[in-house]
Design a protein around this motif. Structure first.
Motif, PDB file in Angstrom:
ATOM      1  N   GLN A   7      21.945   5.352 -22.517  1.00  0.00           N
ATOM      2  CA  GLN A   7      22.312   6.257 -21.425  1.00  0.00           C
ATOM      3  C   GLN A   7      21.548   7.573 -21.460  1.00  0.00           C
ATOM      4  OE1 GLN A   7      26.549   6.727 -21.441  1.00  0.00           O
ATOM      5  NE2 GLN A   7      26.905   4.677 -20.636  1.00  0.00           N
ATOM      6  N   HIS A   8      21.043   7.966 -22.615  1.00  0.00           N
ATOM      7  CA  HIS A   8      20.356   9.253 -22.731  1.00  0.00           C
ATOM      8  C   HIS A   8      18.856   9.130 -22.489  1.00  0.00           C
ATOM      9  CE1 HIS A   8      24.052  11.066 -24.069  1.00  0.00           C
ATOM     10  NE2 HIS A   8      24.178  10.108 -24.979  1.00  0.00           N
ATOM     11  N   GLN A  11      16.106   3.844 -22.368  1.00  0.00           N
ATOM     12  CA  GLN A  11      15.439   2.741 -23.091  1.00  0.00           C
ATOM     13  C   GLN A  11      16.159   1.420 -22.840  1.00  0.00           C
ATOM     14  OE1 GLN A  11      12.738   3.370 -25.159  1.00  0.00           O
ATOM     15  NE2 GLN A  11      12.467   1.186 -25.498  1.00  0.00           N
ATOM     16  N   LEU A  12      15.405   0.403 -22.475  1.00  0.00           N
ATOM     17  CA  LEU A  12      15.963  -0.935 -22.274  1.00  0.00           C
ATOM     18  C   LEU A  12      16.335  -1.525 -23.623  1.00  0.00           C
ATOM     19  CD1 LEU A  12      16.547  -3.406 -20.462  1.00  0.00           C
ATOM     20  CD2 LEU A  12      14.130  -4.033 -20.742  1.00  0.00           C
ATOM     21  N   LEU A  13      17.599  -1.909 -23.779  1.00  0.00           N
ATOM     22  CA  LEU A  13      18.077  -2.446 -25.054  1.00  0.00           C
ATOM     23  C   LEU A  13      18.327  -3.949 -24.993  1.00  0.00           C
ATOM     24  CD1 LEU A  13      20.614   0.365 -25.978  1.00  0.00           C
ATOM     25  CD2 LEU A  13      18.243   0.094 -26.762  1.00  0.00           C
ATOM     26  N   GLY A  14      18.654  -4.463 -23.819  1.00  0.00           N
ATOM     27  CA  GLY A  14      18.922  -5.889 -23.708  1.00  0.00           C
ATOM     28  C   GLY A  14      19.475  -6.243 -22.350  1.00  0.00           C
ATOM     29  N   ALA A  15      19.889  -7.494 -22.222  1.00  0.00           N
ATOM     30  CA  ALA A  15      20.478  -7.966 -20.972  1.00  0.00           C
ATOM     31  C   ALA A  15      21.313  -9.201 -21.277  1.00  0.00           C
ATOM     32  CB  ALA A  15      19.397  -8.294 -19.955  1.00  0.00           C
ATOM     33  N   VAL A  42      14.787   1.048 -18.615  1.00  0.00           N
ATOM     34  CA  VAL A  42      15.459   0.208 -17.615  1.00  0.00           C
ATOM     35  C   VAL A  42      14.794   0.367 -16.254  1.00  0.00           C
ATOM     36  CG1 VAL A  42      17.615  -0.228 -16.390  1.00  0.00           C
ATOM     37  CG2 VAL A  42      17.666   0.218 -18.844  1.00  0.00           C
ATOM     38  N   GLU A  43      14.476   1.581 -15.868  1.00  0.00           N
ATOM     39  CA  GLU A  43      13.867   1.790 -14.554  1.00  0.00           C
ATOM     40  C   GLU A  43      12.495   1.131 -14.431  1.00  0.00           C
ATOM     41  OE1 GLU A  43      11.829   6.194 -14.842  1.00  0.00           O
ATOM     42  OE2 GLU A  43      13.932   6.056 -14.300  1.00  0.00           O
ATOM     43  N   TRP A  70      21.888  -0.413 -12.571  1.00  0.00           N
ATOM     44  CA  TRP A  70      22.114   0.322 -13.822  1.00  0.00           C
ATOM     45  C   TRP A  70      21.681   1.775 -13.646  1.00  0.00           C
ATOM     46  CZ3 TRP A  70      19.491   3.257 -17.357  1.00  0.00           C
ATOM     47  CH2 TRP A  70      20.122   3.466 -18.592  1.00  0.00           C
ATOM     48  N   THR A  71      20.528   1.981 -13.039  1.00  0.00           N
ATOM     49  CA  THR A  71      20.006   3.329 -12.842  1.00  0.00           C
ATOM     50  C   THR A  71      20.913   4.140 -11.915  1.00  0.00           C
ATOM     51  OG1 THR A  71      17.747   2.521 -13.165  1.00  0.00           O
ATOM     52  CG2 THR A  71      17.983   4.660 -12.099  1.00  0.00           C
TER      53      THR A  71
END
Length: 83
Positions: A7-8, A11-15, A42-43, A70-71
């Motif tokens: 959230q800060h 960074q894409l962490l997974g799906a 993510v973006e 998400w964004t």
């Protein structure tokens, strides 16, 4: 499909993906795994140039829709980017 990101930093962490036979879940997982390995945010998923068949589908993939959602929820001041 659910996209998971920091959230800060964004960074894409997974799906998480669930789909029926023929839903191309494996190809979407491959695209997300590749993005993670290159340190994508993510973006960045919204900017992916993914293949599609014009008579059969939209130029925007479920990955891009999930990233935009998400964004919108996580960074409401940030404008979702579409390809």
């Amino acid at each position: 499909m659910r996209v998971v990101g920091d959230q800060h930093t964004g960074q894409l962490l997974g799906a998480q993906l669930i789909g029926h036979y023929g839903a191309e879940v494996a190809q979407r997982i491959d695209a997300i795994a590749t993005a993670i390995s290159f340190g994508a945010r993510v973006e960045d998923l919204s900017r992916l140039d993914l293949s599609y068949t014009p008579p059969l589908g939209s130029p925007f993939d479920a990955i891009q829709h999930a990233a935009d959602a998400w964004t919108r929820v996580t960074c409401p001041r940030s404008e979702p980017v579409t390809a």
